[in-house]
Design a protein around this motif. Structure first.
Motif, PDB file in Angstrom:
ATOM      1  N   GLY A  78       0.786  -0.988  -0.072  1.00  0.00           N
ATOM      2  CA  GLY A  78      -0.049  -0.077  -0.072  1.00  0.00           C
ATOM      3  C   GLY A  78       0.843   1.298   0.055  1.00  0.00           C
ATOM      4  N   LYS A  79       2.015   1.135  -0.491  1.00  0.00           N
ATOM      5  CA  LYS A  79       2.854   2.427  -0.527  1.00  0.00           C
ATOM      6  C   LYS A  79       3.971   2.405  -1.496  1.00  0.00           C
ATOM      7  CE  LYS A  79       5.537   0.493   3.340  1.00  0.00           C
ATOM      8  NZ  LYS A  79       5.737   0.665   4.695  1.00  0.00           N
ATOM      9  N   PHE A  80       4.547   3.308  -1.877  1.00  0.00           N
ATOM     10  CA  PHE A  80       5.612   3.324  -2.809  1.00  0.00           C
ATOM     11  C   PHE A  80       6.643   4.629  -2.427  1.00  0.00           C
ATOM     12  CE2 PHE A  80       2.152   5.797  -5.213  1.00  0.00           C
ATOM     13  CZ  PHE A  80       2.750   6.772  -5.654  1.00  0.00           C
ATOM     14  N   ASN A  81       7.756   4.753  -3.209  1.00  0.00           N
ATOM     15  CA  ASN A  81       8.674   5.837  -2.885  1.00  0.00           C
ATOM     16  C   ASN A  81       8.999   6.820  -4.254  1.00  0.00           C
ATOM     17  OD1 ASN A  81       8.793   5.233  -0.126  1.00  0.00           O
ATOM     18  ND2 ASN A  81      10.091   3.542  -0.836  1.00  0.00           N
ATOM     19  N   LEU A  82       9.265   7.780  -3.993  1.00  0.00           N
ATOM     20  CA  LEU A  82       9.561   8.775  -5.310  1.00  0.00           C
ATOM     21  C   LEU A  82      10.941   9.379  -4.664  1.00  0.00           C
ATOM     22  CD1 LEU A  82       6.325  10.637  -6.122  1.00  0.00           C
ATOM     23  CD2 LEU A  82       7.034   8.570  -7.188  1.00  0.00           C
ATOM     24  N   TYR A 101      17.549  17.040  -3.072  1.00  0.00           N
ATOM     25  CA  TYR A 101      16.622  15.649  -3.357  1.00  0.00           C
ATOM     26  C   TYR A 101      16.072  15.133  -2.123  1.00  0.00           C
ATOM     27  CZ  TYR A 101      19.396  15.204  -7.753  1.00  0.00           C
ATOM     28  OH  TYR A 101      19.700  15.454  -8.852  1.00  0.00           O
ATOM     29  N   VAL A 102      14.724  14.830  -2.420  1.00  0.00           N
ATOM     30  CA  VAL A 102      13.939  14.557  -1.164  1.00  0.00           C
ATOM     31  C   VAL A 102      13.283  13.073  -1.458  1.00  0.00           C
ATOM     32  CG1 VAL A 102      11.785  15.038   0.105  1.00  0.00           C
ATOM     33  CG2 VAL A 102      13.158  16.940  -0.656  1.00  0.00           C
ATOM     34  N   ARG A 103      13.369  12.140  -0.558  1.00  0.00           N
ATOM     35  CA  ARG A 103      12.813  10.893  -0.729  1.00  0.00           C
ATOM     36  C   ARG A 103      11.603  10.988  -0.229  1.00  0.00           C
ATOM     37  NH1 ARG A 103      12.070   5.821   1.934  1.00  0.00           N
ATOM     38  NH2 ARG A 103      12.416   3.885   0.362  1.00  0.00           N
ATOM     39  N   CYS A 104      10.338  10.822  -0.989  1.00  0.00           N
ATOM     40  CA  CYS A 104       8.945  10.789  -0.537  1.00  0.00           C
ATOM     41  C   CYS A 104       8.461   9.351  -0.434  1.00  0.00           C
ATOM     42  CB  CYS A 104       8.106  11.755  -1.618  1.00  0.00           C
ATOM     43  SG  CYS A 104       8.773  13.254  -2.001  1.00  0.00           S
ATOM     44  N   ASN A 105       7.728   9.174   0.669  1.00  0.00           N
ATOM     45  CA  ASN A 105       7.170   7.950   1.087  1.00  0.00           C
ATOM     46  C   ASN A 105       5.613   8.080   1.096  1.00  0.00           C
ATOM     47  OD1 ASN A 105       9.757   6.817   2.122  1.00  0.00           O
ATOM     48  ND2 ASN A 105       9.387   8.125   3.715  1.00  0.00           N
ATOM     49  N   ILE A 106       5.033   7.548  -0.036  1.00  0.00           N
ATOM     50  CA  ILE A 106       3.632   7.920  -0.210  1.00  0.00           C
ATOM     51  C   ILE A 106       2.788   6.536   0.221  1.00  0.00           C
ATOM     52  CG2 ILE A 106       2.003   8.275  -2.062  1.00  0.00           C
ATOM     53  CD1 ILE A 106       4.528  10.420  -1.880  1.00  0.00           C
ATOM     54  N   ALA A 158      16.663  15.061   2.528  1.00  0.00           N
ATOM     55  CA  ALA A 158      15.488  14.756   3.563  1.00  0.00           C
ATOM     56  C   ALA A 158      14.311  13.753   2.937  1.00  0.00           C
ATOM     57  CB  ALA A 158      14.756  16.182   3.679  1.00  0.00           C
ATOM     58  N   THR A 159      13.472  13.477   3.951  1.00  0.00           N
ATOM     59  CA  THR A 159      12.394  12.386   3.555  1.00  0.00           C
ATOM     60  C   THR A 159      11.071  13.363   3.731  1.00  0.00           C
ATOM     61  OG1 THR A 159      12.170  11.687   5.610  1.00  0.00           O
ATOM     62  CG2 THR A 159      13.405  10.510   4.209  1.00  0.00           C
ATOM     63  N   LEU A 160      10.063  13.094   3.061  1.00  0.00           N
ATOM     64  CA  LEU A 160       8.709  13.506   3.047  1.00  0.00           C
ATOM     65  C   LEU A 160       7.680  12.280   3.170  1.00  0.00           C
ATOM     66  CD1 LEU A 160       7.191  16.403   1.333  1.00  0.00           C
ATOM     67  CD2 LEU A 160       6.263  14.223   0.890  1.00  0.00           C
ATOM     68  N   TYR A 161       6.715  12.434   4.036  1.00  0.00           N
ATOM     69  CA  TYR A 161       5.705  11.494   4.298  1.00  0.00           C
ATOM     70  C   TYR A 161       4.514  11.990   3.855  1.00  0.00           C
ATOM     71  CZ  TYR A 161       2.140   8.468   6.184  1.00  0.00           C
ATOM     72  OH  TYR A 161       1.208   7.504   6.390  1.00  0.00           O
ATOM     73  N   ALA A 162       3.686  11.253   2.904  1.00  0.00           N
ATOM     74  CA  ALA A 162       2.403  11.849   2.417  1.00  0.00           C
ATOM     75  C   ALA A 162       1.698  10.698   2.570  1.00  0.00           C
ATOM     76  CB  ALA A 162       2.504  12.140   1.136  1.00  0.00           C
ATOM     77  N   GLY A 163       0.524  10.801   3.495  1.00  0.00           N
ATOM     78  CA  GLY A 163      -0.575   9.806   3.980  1.00  0.00           C
ATOM     79  C   GLY A 163      -1.518   9.548   2.946  1.00  0.00           C
ATOM     80  N   SER A 164      -1.458  10.138   1.871  1.00  0.00           N
ATOM     81  CA  SER A 164      -2.522   9.809   0.683  1.00  0.00           C
ATOM     82  C   SER A 164      -2.050  10.268  -0.769  1.00  0.00           C
ATOM     83  CB  SER A 164      -3.831  10.607   0.954  1.00  0.00           C
ATOM     84  OG  SER A 164      -4.726  10.297  -0.039  1.00  0.00           O
ATOM     85  N   VAL A 165      -2.399   9.539  -1.640  1.00  0.00           N
ATOM     86  CA  VAL A 165      -1.938   9.758  -3.186  1.00  0.00           C
ATOM     87  C   VAL A 165      -2.537  11.156  -3.330  1.00  0.00           C
ATOM     88  CG1 VAL A 165      -1.141   7.567  -3.857  1.00  0.00           C
ATOM     89  CG2 VAL A 165      -3.612   8.449  -4.005  1.00  0.00           C
ATOM     90  N   SER A 166      -3.626  11.675  -2.700  1.00  0.00           N
ATOM     91  CA  SER A 166      -4.506  12.830  -2.941  1.00  0.00           C
ATOM     92  C   SER A 166      -3.525  14.014  -2.896  1.00  0.00           C
ATOM     93  CB  SER A 166      -5.765  12.716  -2.444  1.00  0.00           C
ATOM     94  OG  SER A 166      -5.537  13.107  -1.082  1.00  0.00           O
ATOM     95  N   TYR A 167      -2.400  13.787  -1.957  1.00  0.00           N
ATOM     96  CA  TYR A 167      -1.435  15.013  -1.571  1.00  0.00           C
ATOM     97  C   TYR A 167      -0.444  15.288  -2.838  1.00  0.00           C
ATOM     98  CZ  TYR A 167      -3.437  14.539   3.063  1.00  0.00           C
ATOM     99  OH  TYR A 167      -4.146  14.676   4.144  1.00  0.00           O
ATOM    100  N   ILE A 168      -0.489  14.377  -3.893  1.00  0.00           N
ATOM    101  CA  ILE A 168       0.277  14.490  -5.280  1.00  0.00           C
ATOM    102  C   ILE A 168      -0.554  15.113  -6.184  1.00  0.00           C
ATOM    103  CG2 ILE A 168       1.739  13.142  -6.882  1.00  0.00           C
ATOM    104  CD1 ILE A 168       1.904  11.054  -4.526  1.00  0.00           C
ATOM    105  N   LYS A 169       0.039  15.960  -6.763  1.00  0.00           N
ATOM    106  CA  LYS A 169      -0.533  16.769  -7.943  1.00  0.00           C
ATOM    107  C   LYS A 169       0.486  16.764  -8.990  1.00  0.00           C
ATOM    108  CE  LYS A 169      -4.225  17.925  -5.974  1.00  0.00           C
ATOM    109  NZ  LYS A 169      -5.316  16.657  -5.599  1.00  0.00           N
TER     110      LYS A 169
END
Length: 181
Positions: A78-82, A101-106, A158-169
């Motif tokens: 239920g997740k992936f990284n960018l 560069y930021v590692r985004c955990n979605i 840095a890392t970024l945590y987004a709890g939903s894919v709706s936060y990605i545009k």
């Protein structure tokens, strides 16, 4: 990286010393070692990078990252990284022009939403992600894995945590066809 360079430098010095006492032509091996040394110096100087976490606070909530997708990992649980190369960041109401560069955990609870967004993402796209920026956890106990050191060695600040894919545009759907295969 300096130990191999010291070894090569000692070899050159020894060759120069032996060249004075023994009547053997060391010119070719000396030139070869000199070329290797210059190449090693260039390589080590080129790969020196000082990636650091750029913020005073270790956790920045309600942050927005603007940038380009550099890498998309495989989906799992239920997740992936960018990996995103940032153009700018919006922290609370302060906009910063910052290239890191930021590692985004979605993460997404609804698998159909996750699949849908994942299929639309590609390397080279301009995106905006809202989430919490964190400094990666370092070594807490002696000998323990140091995630912060690992990420900074890869050039990730840095890392970024987004709890939903709706936060990605997706701002620009243009992808790099050579990297998206």
């Amino acid at each position: 990286p300096f130990i191999p360079l010291l070894t090569i430098a000692l070899l050159i010095i020894l060759l120069l010393i032996f060249n004075k006492f023994i009547k053997f032509n060391f010119t070719t091996p000396l030139i070869l070692i000199l070329v290797i040394t210059i190449g090693a110096l260039y390589y080590s100087a080129r790969n020196i990078h000082t990636t650091e976490y750029p913020f005073a606070k270790t956790k920045l909530t309600k942050s927005i990252v603007f940038g380009t997708i550099e890498d998309v990992s495989l989906k799992y649980d239920g997740k992936f990284n960018l990996i995103v190369s940032t153009d700018s960041l919006l922290l609370k109401d302060q906009k910063l022009e910052l290239n890191i560069y930021v590692r985004c955990n979605i993460k997404e609870k609804v698998s159909s939403k996750l699949d849908n967004k994942y299929e639309k993402l590609g390397i080279g796209q301009k995106i905006r992600i809202k989430g919490t920026i964190n400094k990666a956890r370092g070594e807490r106990n002696p000998g323990e894995f140091d995630y912060y050191k690992y990420l900074t060695s890869k050039g990730i600040s840095a890392t970024l945590y987004a709890g939903s894919v709706s936060y990605i545009k997706i701002e620009d759907h243009t992808t790099n066809p050579f990297q998206n295969s």
